[in-house]
Design a protein around this motif. Structure first.
Motif, PDB file in Angstrom:
ATOM      1  N   CYS A 181       0.870  -1.184   0.000  1.00 34.76           N
ATOM      2  CA  CYS A 181       0.000   0.000   0.000  1.00 34.76           C
ATOM      3  C   CYS A 181       0.900   1.224   0.000  1.00 34.76           C
ATOM      4  O   CYS A 181       2.091   1.122   0.294  1.00 34.76           O
ATOM      5  N   ASN A 182       0.326   2.397  -0.341  1.00 33.95           N
ATOM      6  CA  ASN A 182       1.102   3.606  -0.097  1.00 33.95           C
ATOM      7  C   ASN A 182       0.674   4.160   1.261  1.00 33.95           C
ATOM      8  O   ASN A 182      -0.192   3.598   1.937  1.00 33.95           O
ATOM      9  N   ARG A 183       1.297   5.249   1.673  1.00 34.27           N
ATOM     10  CA  ARG A 183       1.107   5.731   3.046  1.00 34.27           C
ATOM     11  C   ARG A 183      -0.361   6.070   3.318  1.00 34.27           C
ATOM     12  O   ARG A 183      -0.920   5.685   4.350  1.00 34.27           O
ATOM     13  N   VAL A 222       5.045  -0.343   2.735  1.00 39.62           N
ATOM     14  CA  VAL A 222       4.325   0.931   2.598  1.00 39.62           C
ATOM     15  C   VAL A 222       5.209   1.890   1.812  1.00 39.62           C
ATOM     16  O   VAL A 222       6.259   2.328   2.298  1.00 39.62           O
ATOM     17  N   SER A 223       4.780   2.216   0.598  1.00 35.26           N
ATOM     18  CA  SER A 223       5.567   3.115  -0.251  1.00 35.26           C
ATOM     19  C   SER A 223       5.107   4.549  -0.049  1.00 35.26           C
ATOM     20  O   SER A 223       4.007   4.809   0.442  1.00 35.26           O
ATOM     21  N   ASP A 224       5.973   5.472  -0.456  1.00 33.34           N
ATOM     22  CA  ASP A 224       5.664   6.896  -0.284  1.00 33.34           C
ATOM     23  C   ASP A 224       6.365   7.687  -1.378  1.00 33.34           C
ATOM     24  O   ASP A 224       7.153   8.597  -1.095  1.00 33.34           O
ATOM     25  N   GLY A 225       6.114   7.315  -2.651  1.00 29.02           N
ATOM     26  CA  GLY A 225       6.765   7.992  -3.773  1.00 29.02           C
ATOM     27  C   GLY A 225       8.277   7.937  -3.619  1.00 29.02           C
ATOM     28  O   GLY A 225       8.829   6.859  -3.354  1.00 29.02           O
ATOM     29  N   PRO A 226       8.962   9.096  -3.751  1.00 27.98           N
ATOM     30  CA  PRO A 226      10.421   9.088  -3.654  1.00 27.98           C
ATOM     31  C   PRO A 226      10.948   8.961  -2.220  1.00 27.98           C
ATOM     32  O   PRO A 226      12.146   8.783  -2.011  1.00 27.98           O
ATOM     33  N   ALA A 253       4.601   2.793 -11.295  1.00 26.28           N
ATOM     34  CA  ALA A 253       5.715   2.632 -10.342  1.00 26.28           C
ATOM     35  C   ALA A 253       5.318   1.675  -9.217  1.00 26.28           C
ATOM     36  O   ALA A 253       6.075   0.767  -8.851  1.00 26.28           O
ATOM     37  N   GLY A 254       4.113   1.897  -8.665  1.00 24.42           N
ATOM     38  CA  GLY A 254       3.642   1.023  -7.585  1.00 24.42           C
ATOM     39  C   GLY A 254       3.456  -0.415  -8.075  1.00 24.42           C
ATOM     40  O   GLY A 254       3.761  -1.372  -7.351  1.00 24.42           O
ATOM     41  N   ASP A 255       2.981  -0.562  -9.304  1.00 21.80           N
ATOM     42  CA  ASP A 255       2.767  -1.908  -9.856  1.00 21.80           C
ATOM     43  C   ASP A 255       4.110  -2.617 -10.072  1.00 21.80           C
ATOM     44  O   ASP A 255       4.234  -3.827  -9.863  1.00 21.80           O
TER      45      ASP A 255
HETATM   46  N1  LIG Z   1       9.394  10.437  -7.942  1.00 24.36           N
HETATM   47  C1  LIG Z   1       9.940   9.236  -7.773  1.00 24.36           C
HETATM   48  N2  LIG Z   1      11.289   9.068  -7.843  1.00 24.36           N
HETATM   49  C2  LIG Z   1      11.853   7.863  -7.671  1.00 24.36           C
HETATM   50  N3  LIG Z   1      11.159   6.743  -7.418  1.00 24.36           N
HETATM   51  C3  LIG Z   1       9.823   6.838  -7.318  1.00 24.36           C
HETATM   52  C4  LIG Z   1       9.143   8.078  -7.494  1.00 24.36           C
HETATM   53  N4  LIG Z   1       7.810   7.851  -7.358  1.00 24.36           N
HETATM   54  C5  LIG Z   1       7.683   6.534  -7.090  1.00 24.36           C
HETATM   55  N5  LIG Z   1       8.876   5.914  -7.070  1.00 24.36           N
HETATM   56  C6  LIG Z   1       9.141   4.490  -6.809  1.00 24.36           C
HETATM   57  O1  LIG Z   1       7.955   3.744  -6.972  1.00 24.36           O
HETATM   58  C7  LIG Z   1       7.542   3.155  -5.720  1.00 24.36           C
HETATM   59  C8  LIG Z   1       6.021   3.217  -5.603  1.00 24.36           C
HETATM   60  O2  LIG Z   1       5.640   4.556  -5.723  1.00 24.36           O
HETATM   61  P1  LIG Z   1       4.359   5.185  -5.015  1.00 24.36           P
HETATM   62  O3  LIG Z   1       4.533   5.211  -3.540  1.00 24.36           O
HETATM   63  O4  LIG Z   1       4.123   6.499  -5.694  1.00 24.36           O
HETATM   64  O5  LIG Z   1       3.262   4.113  -5.394  1.00 24.36           O
HETATM   65  P2  LIG Z   1       1.684   4.270  -5.512  1.00 24.36           P
HETATM   66  O6  LIG Z   1       1.246   5.468  -4.727  1.00 24.36           O
HETATM   67  O7  LIG Z   1       1.128   2.934  -5.195  1.00 24.36           O
HETATM   68  O8  LIG Z   1       1.522   4.613  -7.032  1.00 24.36           O
HETATM   69  P3  LIG Z   1       0.675   3.898  -8.189  1.00 24.36           P
HETATM   70  O9  LIG Z   1      -0.091   2.756  -7.582  1.00 24.36           O
HETATM   71  O10 LIG Z   1      -0.186   4.997  -8.693  1.00 24.36           O
HETATM   72  O11 LIG Z   1       1.722   3.476  -9.181  1.00 24.36           O
HETATM   73  C9  LIG Z   1       8.269   3.957  -4.646  1.00 24.36           C
HETATM   74  O12 LIG Z   1       8.486   3.180  -3.468  1.00 24.36           O
HETATM   75  C10 LIG Z   1       9.568   4.282  -5.360  1.00 24.36           C
HETATM   76  O13 LIG Z   1      10.429   3.170  -5.299  1.00 24.36           O
END
Ligand SMILES: Nc1ncnc2c1ncn2[C@@H]1O[C@H](COP(=O)(O)OP(=O)(O)OP(=O)(O)O)[C@@H](O)[C@H]1O
Ligand SMILES: [Mg+2]
Length: 313
Positions: A181-183, A222-226, A253-255
């Protein structure tokens, strides 16, 4: 180990405009179509990284459904158990400004919302022979419950998809070996699991991951973009740094994080090293256009994951 993915299979239309999207008139743009939906994107990335992968979900009895299945089959995915529904194939439409930013997006996932437990043929060998099942919260709650109950000895992994849909995983949390999941999704799921439809007070990704493990999840990412990825298991609660990358397109990216992690688990890697492989797959994906780009290969994941530091708790 073979993998089956269950969930949304969409036809995505992506518009990249040559000027900022205008609201009240048409804006010139390049339009492309490609497969989308979380389960389909994870399956496409897995097909690039891993041993055989099957996909289950629904597409319509329409030309969009025919085209999607042909395209997914050509990518090496077993789509023989995809349900053909009377609803139109799911569609996603995104309007991107010239800088790549998302100006607006709409989605019609009625076909997936309408799936019923009997629609997926879980006993069919294409699905039953998979050692790892991945499901995602685009599926209705009764279908998630049915898949979790039928999973038996298999590894079971899930993605929370969105803040709105994450709480659908509530009743299967205790059966999940791996949760992605993300945060924000994690906070929503946690709040719902504890008290009803509220967001949890935890804001730190690591606290959210640990709290979800305390609710019965085997490992939670738990991901959080960068920002750093949090990884919790009953024995550890870690942060893994995301290596900076020249980002071209964060679609998928999340997938890719999910597919890289599961491909490594399927190869017998431990969960920490598998999460590093997931980060490597995400890093490759954000540097290219679209989910499951041609640059996403197992060799690239190995190369990239060597540059991702081993975490300390
Ligand atoms: N701006 C970024 N720069 C570098 N890596 C990124 C960036 N955004 C995402 N990532 C990579 O992708 C992973 C997943 O991203 P994120 O947390 O945005 O997933 P998400 O919110 O589930 O997105 P989605 O499901 O829409 O693809 C992050 O843990 C990171 O490794
Ligand atoms: Mg996601």
């Amino acid at each position: 180990m073979t993998i089956a993915a269950f969930g949304a299979i969409h036809l995505d239309t992506l518009a990249h405009a040559d000027r900022a999207i205008l609201r009240d008139t048409s804006t010139p743009a390049r339009l492309t179509t490609c497969p989308g939906g979380v389960a389909a994107n994870v399956a496409r990335a897995l097909a690039r990284l891993s041993p055989p992968c099957a996909l289950a979900g629904a597409v319509g009895r329409d030309s969009d459904g025919d085209a999607l299945l042909a395209s997914l089959r050509a990518e090496g995915i077993d789509v023989s158990r995809v349900h053909r529904s009377d609803h139109p194939t799911g569609r996603y439409l995104a309007l991107h400004d010239p800088d790549g930013g998302l100006a607006a997006a709409v989605v019609d996932g009625t076909i997936t919302d309408a799936l019923r437990p009997g629609d997926l043929d879980l006993a069919h060998p294409a699905l039953a022979e998979a050692d790892l099942w991945f499901l995602e919260a685009n599926l209705p709650q009764p279908v998630l419950a049915q898949i979790a109950a039928a999973a038996g000895h298999r590894l079971l992994a899930a993605d929370a998809v969105s803040i709105a849909k994450a709480p659908r995983l509530n009743e299967v949390l205790g059966r999940l070996d791996v949760l992605f999941c993300n945060r924000e999704e994690g906070a929503a799921l946690l709040g719902h699991a504890r008290a009803g439809p509220e967001t949890a007070p935890e804001e730190d990704a690591r606290e959210i991951a640990c709290a979800l493990v305390a609710l019965g999840v085997g490992a939670c990412l738990v991901s959080d973009g960068p920002a750093p990825l949090a990884l919790a298991t009953p024995d550890a609660c870690l942060h893994l740094a995301v290596a900076p990358a020249p980002v071209r397109d964060v679609t998928g990216a999340g997938d890719a994080l999910i597919a890289g992690t599961l491909a490594a688990r399927a190869r017998g890697w431990n969960v920490v090293d598998a999460a590093r492989a997931g980060l490597a797959a995400a890093r490759v994906t954000v540097q290219a256009q679209g989910a499951a780009p041609a640059t996403l290969t197992w060799d690239a994941v190995i190369r990239e994951s060597a540059t991702i530091a081993t975490p300390v708790s």
